[in-house]
Design a protein around this motif. Structure first.
Motif, PDB file in Angstrom:
ATOM      1  N   PHE A 145      53.279  -8.630  45.545  1.00 17.48           N
ATOM      2  CA  PHE A 145      53.140  -8.774  46.991  1.00 17.48           C
ATOM      3  C   PHE A 145      51.666  -8.545  47.352  1.00 17.48           C
ATOM      4  O   PHE A 145      51.115  -7.476  47.058  1.00 17.48           O
ATOM      5  CB  PHE A 145      54.011  -7.762  47.735  1.00 17.48           C
ATOM      6  N   ILE A 146      51.057  -9.540  47.997  1.00 12.17           N
ATOM      7  CA  ILE A 146      49.621  -9.516  48.287  1.00 12.17           C
ATOM      8  C   ILE A 146      49.413  -9.811  49.769  1.00 12.17           C
ATOM      9  O   ILE A 146      50.026 -10.738  50.313  1.00 12.17           O
ATOM     10  CB  ILE A 146      48.902 -10.546  47.400  1.00 12.17           C
ATOM     11  N   GLN A 147      48.562  -9.036  50.420  1.00 10.82           N
ATOM     12  CA  GLN A 147      48.359  -9.198  51.865  1.00 10.82           C
ATOM     13  C   GLN A 147      46.916  -8.825  52.226  1.00 10.82           C
ATOM     14  O   GLN A 147      46.134  -8.397  51.386  1.00 10.82           O
ATOM     15  CB  GLN A 147      49.326  -8.292  52.631  1.00 10.82           C
ATOM     16  N   ARG A 148      46.604  -8.994  53.494  1.00 13.18           N
ATOM     17  CA  ARG A 148      45.315  -8.538  53.996  1.00 13.18           C
ATOM     18  C   ARG A 148      45.380  -7.017  54.190  1.00 13.18           C
ATOM     19  O   ARG A 148      46.460  -6.444  54.300  1.00 13.18           O
ATOM     20  CB  ARG A 148      44.996  -9.213  55.325  1.00 13.18           C
ATOM     21  N   LEU A 149      44.219  -6.401  54.247  1.00 13.19           N
ATOM     22  CA  LEU A 149      44.184  -4.982  54.567  1.00 13.19           C
ATOM     23  C   LEU A 149      44.838  -4.761  55.918  1.00 13.19           C
ATOM     24  O   LEU A 149      44.585  -5.494  56.875  1.00 13.19           O
ATOM     25  CB  LEU A 149      42.741  -4.483  54.597  1.00 13.19           C
ATOM     26  N   GLY A 150      45.729  -3.789  55.980  1.00 16.42           N
ATOM     27  CA  GLY A 150      46.423  -3.519  57.228  1.00 16.42           C
ATOM     28  C   GLY A 150      47.613  -4.424  57.472  1.00 16.42           C
ATOM     29  O   GLY A 150      48.105  -4.494  58.601  1.00 16.42           O
ATOM     30  N   GLY A 151      48.084  -5.137  56.426  1.00 18.39           N
ATOM     31  CA  GLY A 151      49.233  -6.028  56.547  1.00 18.39           C
ATOM     32  C   GLY A 151      50.541  -5.279  56.746  1.00 18.39           C
ATOM     33  O   GLY A 151      50.547  -4.047  56.867  1.00 18.39           O
ATOM     34  N   PRO A 152      51.664  -6.015  56.762  1.00 15.76           N
ATOM     35  CA  PRO A 152      52.944  -5.399  57.138  1.00 15.76           C
ATOM     36  C   PRO A 152      53.559  -4.487  56.089  1.00 15.76           C
ATOM     37  O   PRO A 152      54.463  -3.710  56.402  1.00 15.76           O
ATOM     38  CB  PRO A 152      53.847  -6.614  57.380  1.00 15.76           C
ATOM     39  N   LEU A 153      53.088  -4.542  54.845  1.00 12.57           N
ATOM     40  CA  LEU A 153      53.709  -3.757  53.781  1.00 12.57           C
ATOM     41  C   LEU A 153      52.940  -2.468  53.527  1.00 12.57           C
ATOM     42  O   LEU A 153      51.700  -2.452  53.499  1.00 12.57           O
ATOM     43  CB  LEU A 153      53.775  -4.560  52.482  1.00 12.57           C
ATOM     44  N   ALA A 154      53.684  -1.400  53.304  1.00  9.08           N
ATOM     45  CA  ALA A 154      53.078  -0.112  52.973  1.00  9.08           C
ATOM     46  C   ALA A 154      52.892   0.003  51.465  1.00  9.08           C
ATOM     47  O   ALA A 154      53.660  -0.573  50.682  1.00  9.08           O
ATOM     48  CB  ALA A 154      53.962   1.024  53.480  1.00  9.08           C
ATOM     49  N   ASP A 155      51.869   0.720  51.055  1.00  8.01           N
ATOM     50  CA  ASP A 155      51.624   0.989  49.641  1.00  8.01           C
ATOM     51  C   ASP A 155      52.723   1.923  49.134  1.00  8.01           C
ATOM     52  O   ASP A 155      52.841   3.066  49.588  1.00  8.01           O
ATOM     53  CB  ASP A 155      50.247   1.628  49.473  1.00  8.01           C
ATOM     54  N   ASP A 156      53.551   1.435  48.206  1.00  7.02           N
ATOM     55  CA  ASP A 156      54.666   2.246  47.712  1.00  7.02           C
ATOM     56  C   ASP A 156      54.361   2.924  46.375  1.00  7.02           C
ATOM     57  O   ASP A 156      55.251   3.510  45.743  1.00  7.02           O
ATOM     58  CB  ASP A 156      55.933   1.397  47.586  1.00  7.02           C
ATOM     59  N   GLY A 157      53.127   2.824  45.913  1.00  9.60           N
ATOM     60  CA  GLY A 157      52.749   3.472  44.665  1.00  9.60           C
ATOM     61  C   GLY A 157      53.018   2.656  43.413  1.00  9.60           C
ATOM     62  O   GLY A 157      52.629   3.064  42.316  1.00  9.60           O
ATOM     63  N   SER A 158      53.652   1.508  43.577  1.00 10.97           N
ATOM     64  CA  SER A 158      54.045   0.731  42.392  1.00 10.97           C
ATOM     65  C   SER A 158      52.845   0.169  41.638  1.00 10.97           C
ATOM     66  O   SER A 158      52.863   0.078  40.401  1.00 10.97           O
ATOM     67  CB  SER A 158      55.001  -0.400  42.784  1.00 10.97           C
ATOM     68  N   VAL A 159      51.796  -0.221  42.351  1.00  9.06           N
ATOM     69  CA  VAL A 159      50.617  -0.770  41.680  1.00  9.06           C
ATOM     70  C   VAL A 159      49.980   0.288  40.789  1.00  9.06           C
ATOM     71  O   VAL A 159      49.665   0.036  39.616  1.00  9.06           O
ATOM     72  CB  VAL A 159      49.599  -1.310  42.703  1.00  9.06           C
TER      73      VAL A 159
END
Length: 423
Positions: free
Chosen positions: A264-278
């Motif tokens: 899942f790739i987005q702009r900074l401040g996009g709708p997805l929260a960092d869930d730690g998976s990366v």
């Protein structure tokens, strides 16, 4: 005019993600013809060129990739594969569409663009969820059929210029998907630029691709073929999109293709929260020494042992003047046949894809029959080239096994399924 060999293939000298020239050969497969170039009877006997399949790794960013690139018009001009023909993929994509709509917070009438959309199998469930959909598919004959059946599809290659045209004609996309196709792209940086152009400010790019770590762990070597120019892993994917101002924010595991990741790739401040998976995946890749050349020395040695076991068994069957069949008229099957050097042992292949039945395998020109031929011809054994589906296929042919037939499963561990072993 027919192109010369030099015109249809070239070897790039730099990494397709970061442009570094520091590239190491990590796994060399036997050269094959184009893996999906199953020919009609009138072309049997005509030579099909063999092209190298050598996997390199970039010392700078870690991307695993083929450097020998075949003209995409040659690969896709007579493309036979359609998504809907793959076992389980339609169900997988239906669940995938529901998940994307929920996780990416898509509203009805949001635009979803699928790159490499093939026959529209992924976009149809998005339509059912009230999304606007648009496909991009370079195999123009497949694109035309998808459009005819209700999924508007551009029959061309995705470029930054096409991205601008889509925005002008349809607006920006809330979701852009690319499933099992991003690995087929030679120039990754222009694709990343095009995706950046196409996404809405709160849009998300989602792509699935087989995972290099799972390829090694699960012995999925046959997913290395001419179309799959890249075997993705997390470290180089993150670096690639950071260069165009996009952020790899989340990763999910999916079971397809011998082990895949959904990015899942987005702009900074996009709708997805960092869930730690990366962060978790980056740590995992370091732990399993994914970017260490010795990992691939051990991997190649395991493949060689499986090759030897398979060849020895089939040689005994042929020495007894028995018939050998093979299941799986696919690109991966072409890789396996050539790398294991078992083409001379196989009398015919079986498959239930109507586009393959009646044709002949790439290069070796082994006839492809419907799977009912197993009951009619009663071969001594069947080599399951599509070994990831071996158990399912064997379950469909229990009567063949009960009457003495055998299934040879060459990977991930060599085994022979008989009426005794299947009990």
């Amino acid at each position: 005019m027919k192109k010369s060999l030099r015109e249809v293939i070239y070897r790039r000298k730099d990494c397709r993600a970061c442009a570094s020239g520091e590239l190491d050969l990590i796994f060399a497969l036997k050269p094959t013809p184009i893996g999906d170039a199953f020919v009609t009877e009138d072309r049997v006997g005509k030579e099909q060129p063999l092209y190298p399949i050598d996997l390199f790794m970039c010392r700078s960013c870690g991307l695993a990739q083929l450097l020998d690139v075949i003209d995409p018009d040659l690969l896709y001009g007579d493309y036979l594969y359609v998504t809907g023909s793959s076992f389980g993929l339609a169900e997988h994509f239906a669940a995938y569409a529901r998940h994307v709509v929920t996780r990416c917070k898509l509203s009805p009438r949001s635009l979803v663009v699928d790159l490499g959309s093939n026959d529209g199998t992924l976009l149809r469930p998005f339509q059912g969820l009230e999304m606007k959909v648009l496909g991009v598919e370079p195999a123009s004959h497949i694109a035309a059929e998808a459009t005819r059946t209700g999924v508007l599809t551009y029959g061309e290659y995705f470029t930054p210029e096409l991205a601008k045209r889509i925005v002008a004609e349809h607006g920006r996309a809330k979701a852009v998907t690319a499933n099992n196709v991003f690995a087929n792209i030679d120039e990754l940086q222009p694709w990343a630029v095009g995706i950046n152009e196409l996404l809405a400010p709160d849009g998300v790019f989602i792509f699935e691709s087989f995972y290099l770590a799972d390829l090694v762990k699960n012995m999925v070597f046959d997913f290395i073929y001419h179309e799959h120019l890249t075997a993705f892993s997390v470290k180089p994917v993150r670096a690639l999109f950071e260069k165009v101002g996009l952020q790899l924010i989340a990763i999910e595991r999916v079971p397809t293709k011998g082990g895949s990741l959904r990015y899942f790739i987005q702009r900074l401040g996009g709708p997805l929260a960092d869930d730690g998976s990366v962060t978790d995946f980056l740590a995992y890749e370091e732990k399993c020494r994914l970017y260490d050349k010795q990992t691939y020395v051990a991997f190649a040695a395991k493949i060689d042992r499986l090759k030897q076991s398979t060849r020895e068994y089939l040689a005994k069957v042929k020495a007894a003047k028995k018939t050998v069949a093979a299941f799986g008229a696919s690109i991966t099957g072409t890789t396996l046949i050539y790398h294991f050097e078992i083409g001379d042992y196989i009398d015919f292949m079986v498959d239930d894809n109507p586009a393959k039945v009646g044709r002949f395998s790439p290069g070796l020109h082994i006839p492809v029959l419907a799977s009912s031929a197993l009951e009619e011809k009663r071969p001594e054994c069947v080599v399951t080239l599509a070994w990831r589906y071996a158990d399912h296929f064997i379950s469909l042919h229990e009567e063949y096994v009960a009457s003495g037939g055998k299934f040879v499963v060459p990977v991930p561990e060599f085994r022979v399924v008989t009426s005794e072993t299947s009990r």
